[in-house]
Design a protein around this motif. Structure first.
Motif, short mmCIF file in Angstrom:
data_model
loop_
_atom_site.label_atom_id
_atom_site.label_comp_id
_atom_site.label_asym_id
_atom_site.label_seq_id
_atom_site.Cartn_x
_atom_site.Cartn_y
_atom_site.Cartn_z
N HIS A 54 0.83 -1.20 0.00
CA HIS A 54 0.00 0.00 0.00
C HIS A 54 0.87 1.25 0.00
N HIS B 114 -3.14 4.30 5.24
CA HIS B 114 -3.13 4.26 3.77
C HIS B 114 -3.44 5.64 3.21
N ASP C 89 -4.44 1.73 -2.09
CA ASP C 89 -4.57 0.27 -2.09
C ASP C 89 -4.07 -0.31 -3.41
N HIS D 252 -11.40 0.83 2.93
CA HIS D 252 -10.25 0.06 2.44
C HIS D 252 -10.72 -1.10 1.57
N ASP E 210 -3.29 -9.03 1.73
CA ASP E 210 -4.42 -8.14 1.95
C ASP E 210 -5.67 -8.87 1.44
#
Length: 190
Positions: A65, A83, A103, A91, A148
């Motif tokens: 990120h 982020h 992202d 997110h 993620d």
């Protein structure tokens, strides 16, 4: 004659323009301060292209990120902040209401620990503007220990931050080693 002179001036101006606004090389460091590779950022048609070349990662998927501050203080890189999210979205690349601008897709380290990947960060830019990765003092690029999941809040359950690199307006700052806070007093005295 005027037309020829104008063409010469335009060629000279375009040749003298710096590519600083359209590309950056970011050196990536692990929590021990060892350089583990680079990420080349280039302004693309619809965003910023990332060419990732890393070594020494655990095999498997890792979250990656862009974070809001150009700070990579060891050992946990928490000084990079959250982020990069100038639009205030939730997110996750799979979130139905849109994702953080910072992202990126997961990267995969081969069994040898090497990563060689090309990614794109849509809508981001290296030029001026709200969505610029160089806005203010810049941002940072973080790699996480795990994958993620693309939806969990606030960061995708990707685990601890294991590597960091600075994305700064000044290209020189993007290639500096991260700060080890245990040596802060020594660095201040130099």
């Amino acid at each position: 004659m005027k037309r020829v002179l104008l063409i010469i001036i335009l060629v000279f101006i375009s040749g003298c323009q710096s590519s600083d606004e359209t590309s950056r090389t970011v050196n990536m460091y692990n929590s021990s301060g060892d350089m583990i590779g680079t990420v080349q950022l280039t302004e693309g048609d619809g965003g910023v292209d990332f060419k990732v070349k890393l070594e020494g990662l655990e095999p498997g998927y890792h979250g990656m990120h862009v974070h809001e501050y150009p700070k990579c203080d060891q050992p946990d890189f928490t000084t990079a902040g959250s982020h990069f999210n100038p639009d205030g979205n939730e997110h996750g690349l799979m979130h139905p209401e849109g994702s953080h601008l910072g992202d990126l897709p997961n990267i995969e380290a081969a069994p040898s620990g090497l990563v060689d990947a090309e990614l794109m960060l849509p809508e981001a830019t290296l030029k001026d503007g709200k969505k610029s990765l160089l806005d203010g003092e810049g941002t940072s690029l973080i790699i996480h220990k795990g994958q993620d999941d693309g939806v969990s809040q606030p960061g995708g359950e990707s685990g601890p931050r294991i590597a960091c690199g600075i994305i700064a307006k000044d290209e020189k700052e993007s290639t500096e080693t991260p700060t080890d806070p245990t040596n802060f007093n020594e660095k201040q005295e130099e």
